[in-house]
Design a protein around this motif. Structure first.
Motif, PDB file in Angstrom:
ATOM      1  N   ASP A  30       0.836  -1.211   0.000  1.00  0.00           N
ATOM      2  CA  ASP A  30       0.000   0.000   0.000  1.00  0.00           C
ATOM      3  C   ASP A  30       0.866   1.255   0.000  1.00  0.00           C
ATOM      4  OD1 ASP A  30      -2.368  -1.407   0.002  1.00  0.00           O
ATOM      5  OD2 ASP A  30      -2.658  -1.299   2.177  1.00  0.00           O
ATOM      6  N   GLU A  31       1.886   1.265   0.842  1.00  0.00           N
ATOM      7  CA  GLU A  31       2.790   2.413   0.903  1.00  0.00           C
ATOM      8  C   GLU A  31       3.476   2.622  -0.442  1.00  0.00           C
ATOM      9  OE1 GLU A  31       6.271   3.822   3.908  1.00  0.00           O
ATOM     10  OE2 GLU A  31       6.620   1.919   2.874  1.00  0.00           O
ATOM     11  N   PHE A  32       3.990   1.542  -1.009  1.00  0.00           N
ATOM     12  CA  PHE A  32       4.707   1.632  -2.277  1.00  0.00           C
ATOM     13  C   PHE A  32       3.816   2.215  -3.373  1.00  0.00           C
ATOM     14  CE2 PHE A  32       6.392  -0.136  -6.254  1.00  0.00           C
ATOM     15  CZ  PHE A  32       7.750   0.106  -6.122  1.00  0.00           C
ATOM     16  N   ALA A  33       2.568   1.769  -3.420  1.00  0.00           N
ATOM     17  CA  ALA A  33       1.661   2.180  -4.486  1.00  0.00           C
ATOM     18  C   ALA A  33       1.297   3.660  -4.432  1.00  0.00           C
ATOM     19  CB  ALA A  33       0.390   1.333  -4.435  1.00  0.00           C
ATOM     20  N   LYS A  46      -1.371  -8.751 -15.171  1.00  0.00           N
ATOM     21  CA  LYS A  46      -1.260  -7.371 -15.647  1.00  0.00           C
ATOM     22  C   LYS A  46      -0.849  -6.475 -14.489  1.00  0.00           C
ATOM     23  CE  LYS A  46      -3.968  -3.592 -17.672  1.00  0.00           C
ATOM     24  NZ  LYS A  46      -5.311  -3.183 -18.146  1.00  0.00           N
ATOM     25  N   GLY A  47       0.200  -5.677 -14.691  1.00  0.00           N
ATOM     26  CA  GLY A  47       0.639  -4.741 -13.664  1.00  0.00           C
ATOM     27  C   GLY A  47      -0.349  -3.605 -13.488  1.00  0.00           C
ATOM     28  N   LEU A  48      -0.568  -3.195 -12.255  1.00  0.00           N
ATOM     29  CA  LEU A  48      -1.523  -2.127 -11.952  1.00  0.00           C
ATOM     30  C   LEU A  48      -0.847  -0.807 -11.597  1.00  0.00           C
ATOM     31  CD1 LEU A  48      -4.084  -4.149  -9.774  1.00  0.00           C
ATOM     32  CD2 LEU A  48      -4.177  -3.665 -12.239  1.00  0.00           C
ATOM     33  N   LEU A  49       0.470  -0.808 -11.459  1.00  0.00           N
ATOM     34  CA  LEU A  49       1.174   0.419 -11.061  1.00  0.00           C
ATOM     35  C   LEU A  49       1.654   1.184 -12.290  1.00  0.00           C
ATOM     36  CD1 LEU A  49       3.190  -0.875  -7.971  1.00  0.00           C
ATOM     37  CD2 LEU A  49       0.889   0.106  -8.063  1.00  0.00           C
ATOM     38  N   THR A  50       0.730   1.532 -13.133  1.00  0.00           N
ATOM     39  CA  THR A  50       1.074   2.251 -14.359  1.00  0.00           C
ATOM     40  C   THR A  50       1.244   3.740 -14.066  1.00  0.00           C
ATOM     41  OG1 THR A  50      -1.285   2.439 -14.861  1.00  0.00           O
ATOM     42  CG2 THR A  50      -0.109   0.579 -15.818  1.00  0.00           C
ATOM     43  N   ASP A  51       1.807   4.468 -15.032  1.00  0.00           N
ATOM     44  CA  ASP A  51       2.084   5.900 -14.883  1.00  0.00           C
ATOM     45  C   ASP A  51       3.027   6.185 -13.731  1.00  0.00           C
ATOM     46  OD1 ASP A  51       0.428   6.630 -17.065  1.00  0.00           O
ATOM     47  OD2 ASP A  51      -1.336   6.536 -15.773  1.00  0.00           O
ATOM     48  N   LYS A  52       3.920   5.240 -13.467  1.00  0.00           N
ATOM     49  CA  LYS A  52       4.948   5.423 -12.455  1.00  0.00           C
ATOM     50  C   LYS A  52       6.305   5.109 -13.081  1.00  0.00           C
ATOM     51  CE  LYS A  52       1.708   4.017  -8.816  1.00  0.00           C
ATOM     52  NZ  LYS A  52       1.637   5.260  -8.033  1.00  0.00           N
ATOM     53  N   LYS A  53       7.352   5.712 -12.552  1.00  0.00           N
ATOM     54  CA  LYS A  53       8.673   5.584 -13.155  1.00  0.00           C
ATOM     55  C   LYS A  53       9.710   5.207 -12.112  1.00  0.00           C
ATOM     56  CE  LYS A  53       7.475   9.220 -16.494  1.00  0.00           C
ATOM     57  NZ  LYS A  53       7.270   8.352 -17.655  1.00  0.00           N
ATOM     58  N   ALA A  54      10.698   4.427 -12.547  1.00  0.00           N
ATOM     59  CA  ALA A  54      11.738   3.968 -11.619  1.00  0.00           C
ATOM     60  C   ALA A  54      13.112   4.072 -12.258  1.00  0.00           C
ATOM     61  CB  ALA A  54      11.472   2.521 -11.200  1.00  0.00           C
ATOM     62  N   ALA A  71      10.870  -7.426 -12.283  1.00  0.00           N
ATOM     63  CA  ALA A  71       9.839  -7.331 -11.251  1.00  0.00           C
ATOM     64  C   ALA A  71       9.048  -6.037 -11.369  1.00  0.00           C
ATOM     65  CB  ALA A  71      10.490  -7.433  -9.871  1.00  0.00           C
ATOM     66  N   LEU A  72       9.738  -4.920 -11.566  1.00  0.00           N
ATOM     67  CA  LEU A  72       9.051  -3.639 -11.650  1.00  0.00           C
ATOM     68  C   LEU A  72       8.179  -3.555 -12.894  1.00  0.00           C
ATOM     69  CD1 LEU A  72      11.880  -1.213 -10.464  1.00  0.00           C
ATOM     70  CD2 LEU A  72       9.948  -2.097  -9.132  1.00  0.00           C
ATOM     71  N   ARG A  73       8.690  -4.043 -14.010  1.00  0.00           N
ATOM     72  CA  ARG A  73       7.887  -4.018 -15.244  1.00  0.00           C
ATOM     73  C   ARG A  73       6.673  -4.930 -15.124  1.00  0.00           C
ATOM     74  NH1 ARG A  73      13.367  -3.929 -18.888  1.00  0.00           N
ATOM     75  NH2 ARG A  73      13.535  -1.656 -19.010  1.00  0.00           N
ATOM     76  N   PHE A  74       6.804  -6.034 -14.419  1.00  0.00           N
ATOM     77  CA  PHE A  74       5.668  -6.917 -14.172  1.00  0.00           C
ATOM     78  C   PHE A  74       4.562  -6.160 -13.438  1.00  0.00           C
ATOM     79  CE2 PHE A  74       3.254  -9.837 -11.519  1.00  0.00           C
ATOM     80  CZ  PHE A  74       2.953 -10.873 -12.391  1.00  0.00           C
ATOM     81  N   LEU A  75       4.954  -5.265 -12.537  1.00  0.00           N
ATOM     82  CA  LEU A  75       3.984  -4.491 -11.767  1.00  0.00           C
ATOM     83  C   LEU A  75       3.455  -3.281 -12.528  1.00  0.00           C
ATOM     84  CD1 LEU A  75       5.746  -4.582  -8.279  1.00  0.00           C
ATOM     85  CD2 LEU A  75       3.951  -6.088  -9.140  1.00  0.00           C
ATOM     86  N   GLY A  76       3.940  -3.064 -13.746  1.00  0.00           N
ATOM     87  CA  GLY A  76       3.440  -1.982 -14.580  1.00  0.00           C
ATOM     88  C   GLY A  76       4.259  -0.716 -14.558  1.00  0.00           C
TER      89      GLY A  76
END
Length: 219
Positions: free
Chosen positions: A89-92, A134-142, A170-175
């Motif tokens: 939750d915090e990460f998202a 499908k990753g749900l954390l779209t519109d985020k950058k790392a 892992a990050l791309r899997f999460l979107g």
């Protein structure tokens, strides 16, 4: 207000860690472009994480595939799955992510893998669909800042490196869009060149930070 999560996996502290010094350069450059950005720092070596033990594996399975409710879990299962979900939750909540880690024994420190494990929460960071996950954390950058004692880029060792490779997967899997890896390597091979290698990485980090800060995040 933009929010940036700065995640480090190095126990040495900034005075001894070349990666953490490069990371500070990245943050300073980012703030020059986005001075109002809210930044939170997480030192994974002092962060309270749930680990993938028997209780946590059981809890995930019960909730995801067997129709259990939270109240039907055992107390240890419930405690650990709640801790995992709190991390996810915090990460998202954040828009930007900066990971700073060394390469240890061809991979990342175990605390980083444990942290990533906590981010894989079905329905929160990814979802199962008829066509696959499908990753749900779209519109985020790392961005990943990665230090290595050996030399991997352009050598036969490159295919053995699994620290940066796994993190990106892992990050791309999460979107999440992974923009760049800032690599500073070969410290052990060329100890006299360490200041030069770090300086070059700081230049790259500053440029990458400005590039990421200029990107538009849709909220």
């Amino acid at each position: 207000m933009m929010k940036l999560l700065y995640i480090t996996a190095n126990p040495k502290g900034i005075e001894k860690s070349k990666g953490l010094q490069i990371g500070e350069t990245f943050l300073n450059s980012f703030l020059e472009e986005q001075p109002k950005t809210e930044i939170k720092r997480i030192d994974l070596f002092s962060y309270d994480l749930a680990h993938m033990d028997a209780d946590l594996v059981s809890a995930r399975g019960k909730l995801a595939g067997y129709g259990y409710t939270m109240d039907q879990l055992t107390e240890p299962e419930r405690e650990k799955i709640k801790k995992m979900r709190a991390v996810a939750d915090e990460f998202a909540e954040y828009d930007y992510y900066v990971f700073v880690s060394p390469l240890w024994n061809l991979s990342s420190p175990a605390v980083l893998k444990a942290y990533i494990d906590n981010l894989f929460v079905s329905g929160k960071t990814f979802a199962y669909t008829p066509t696959g996950a499908k990753g749900l954390l779209t519109d985020k950058k790392a961005v990943h800042i990665h230090t290595r004692g050996g030399q991997y880029i352009g050598t036969p060792m490159q295919e053995l490196e699994s620290g940066d490779r796994y993190l990106k997967i892992a990050l791309r899997f999460l979107g999440i869009e992974v923009l760049e890896t800032i690599v500073a390597e070969a410290f052990d091979l060329y100890p006299k060149r360490v200041p030069e290698i770090v300086a070059a990485a700081k230049v790259q980090a500053a440029a990458a930070a400005k590039e990421m800060a200029k990107g538009t995040i849709m909220i």
